[in-house]
Scaffold this motif. Sequence first.
Motif, mmCIF file in Angstrom:
data_model
loop_
_atom_site.group_PDB
_atom_site.id
_atom_site.type_symbol
_atom_site.label_atom_id
_atom_site.label_comp_id
_atom_site.label_asym_id
_atom_site.label_seq_id
_atom_site.Cartn_x
_atom_site.Cartn_y
_atom_site.Cartn_z
ATOM 1 N N ASN A 1 -3.318 -8.133 7.213
ATOM 2 C CA ASN A 1 -2.121 -7.355 6.871
ATOM 3 C C ASN A 1 -1.920 -7.312 5.365
ATOM 4 N N SER A 2 -2.459 -6.293 4.744
ATOM 5 C CA SER A 2 -2.289 -6.135 3.291
ATOM 6 C C SER A 2 -0.942 -5.492 2.954
ATOM 7 N N GLU A 3 -0.363 -4.803 3.934
ATOM 8 C CA GLU A 3 0.915 -4.130 3.681
ATOM 9 C C GLU A 3 2.021 -5.133 3.345
ATOM 10 N N ASN A 4 2.013 -6.284 4.007
ATOM 11 C CA ASN A 4 3.017 -7.316 3.700
ATOM 12 C C ASN A 4 2.865 -7.822 2.277
ATOM 13 N N LEU B 1 4.650 -7.758 -3.577
ATOM 14 C CA LEU B 1 4.400 -7.466 -4.995
ATOM 15 C C LEU B 1 5.472 -6.556 -5.596
ATOM 16 N N LYS B 2 6.070 -5.720 -4.757
ATOM 17 C CA LYS B 2 7.118 -4.819 -5.258
ATOM 18 C C LYS B 2 8.355 -5.577 -5.715
ATOM 19 N N LEU C 1 -4.678 -10.318 -1.805
ATOM 20 C CA LEU C 1 -4.807 -8.891 -1.509
ATOM 21 C C LEU C 1 -6.239 -8.412 -1.750
ATOM 22 N N LYS C 2 -6.876 -8.944 -2.775
ATOM 23 C CA LYS C 2 -8.265 -8.586 -3.077
ATOM 24 C C LYS C 2 -9.177 -8.934 -1.906
ATOM 25 N N ILE C 3 -9.045 -10.153 -1.419
ATOM 26 C CA ILE C 3 -9.914 -10.605 -0.321
ATOM 27 C C ILE C 3 -9.630 -9.828 0.953
ATOM 28 N N ILE C 4 -8.358 -9.649 1.280
ATOM 29 C CA ILE C 4 -7.982 -8.966 2.520
ATOM 30 C C ILE C 4 -8.391 -7.498 2.491
#
Length: 428
Positions: free
Chosen positions: A140-143, A148-149, A162-165
């Motif tokens: 789940n990269s969306e989480n 980050l926002k 996030l890079k790995i996912i």
Amino acid sequence: MLRSVWNFLKRHKKKCLFLGTVLGGVYILGKYGQKKIREIQEREAAEYIAQARRQYHFESNQRTCNMTDFESHHKQAPCKTEAGQVPILNTCEQSEALSFLADEKNLLEKVVLSQDGVLNVFSLLSMLPTLRDALMQQLNSENLTALLKNRPSNKLEIWEDLKIISFTRSIVAVYSTCMLVVLLRVQLNIIGGYIYLDNAAVGKNGTTLLAPPEVQQQYLSSIQHLLGDGLTELITVVKQAVQKILGSVSLKHSLSLLELEQKLKEIRKITEQHTSSSWIDKTGSKSLLCQYMMPDEETPLAIQACGLTAGDITTIKLLNETRDMLESPDFSTVLNTCLNRGFSRLLDNMAEFFRPTEQDLNCSDSMNSLSSVSLPLAKIIPIINGQIHSVCSETPSHFVQDLLMMEQVKDFAANVYEAFSTPQQLEK
């Protein structure tokens, strides 16, 4: 007159007997030869009709295979475009593809040879969207993007995760989609061969169906391993490979498309060399990726076929025959060819973001190649993250079309079907 004839026969009795024997033998041999020629002609005609029927059934079965994969792409409503997502097909291409699918489905509904078992495979039409959802749930990269926002204090750690996912889920999407398409081809052509033999035996007294509908459903349900435990295991292996290759690469480090391709090759090498203890291949002829498509032989067959009982010998036979196919050198070659095409298509999609700008071209006349353009890893992450939507798309995509239309896949499917639609081959 008669007396002279009688005397002549008495004088040449042996010669007349010999001549009569010869003429009688010639007559009998002639009749026997005519009978054999007639039998050969009838056998050749029957073989020709059987071959034509098998060819017709095979082509119908391939349309079922294509429908299974294509329709799974447009079963649901399209999702919103995300960063890094590449357009799939233009409106005209989509219209033509959907029109083709409608014609194919109407034709399939008229094909008597398809029977319920093959048509029941349309219950698997949502597999690719299901595959995508499973990947997005486990990776789940969306989480992370949402976190980050909010500008958290551990922003760098989140970016690393996030890079790995992001890389893991797009790479797994290519692997699992290729395996899904090829595995479906194998299963549908094995079951198609059995259905052909069942149809050919209709009307014969005492005949028992080789693959009754309930066995077909049990057998086809074994593909759930690829969408469940197999997918989870594949994610773990790919994630470890991504961590090993990209874990130490800084987010500020710039990569060209060629360098990115090299990184993907290194990740693939680690992934495809990984194997569990039960899948050690001493001959080196089978693909080690088979472990993600079917459980190992020590796993109870009940898990493979959704509640298989000890008495369902036919389903066990089908599963074992499928395993033999997956472990064959031909399957390994076909799957590897599909993976090469899949990763090539993935890089083609990403190449759109590595094109030099007009300002770059003005600054350097030599910058006319994609290999000359580099992007920071932080900018590549959202691009690779969005590729899952083009690989596991709801609409007919070039990615799946490429896989289905490959000559190697077609030839392998034909060989599988031939092996299981010929009684002599099946008895071996």
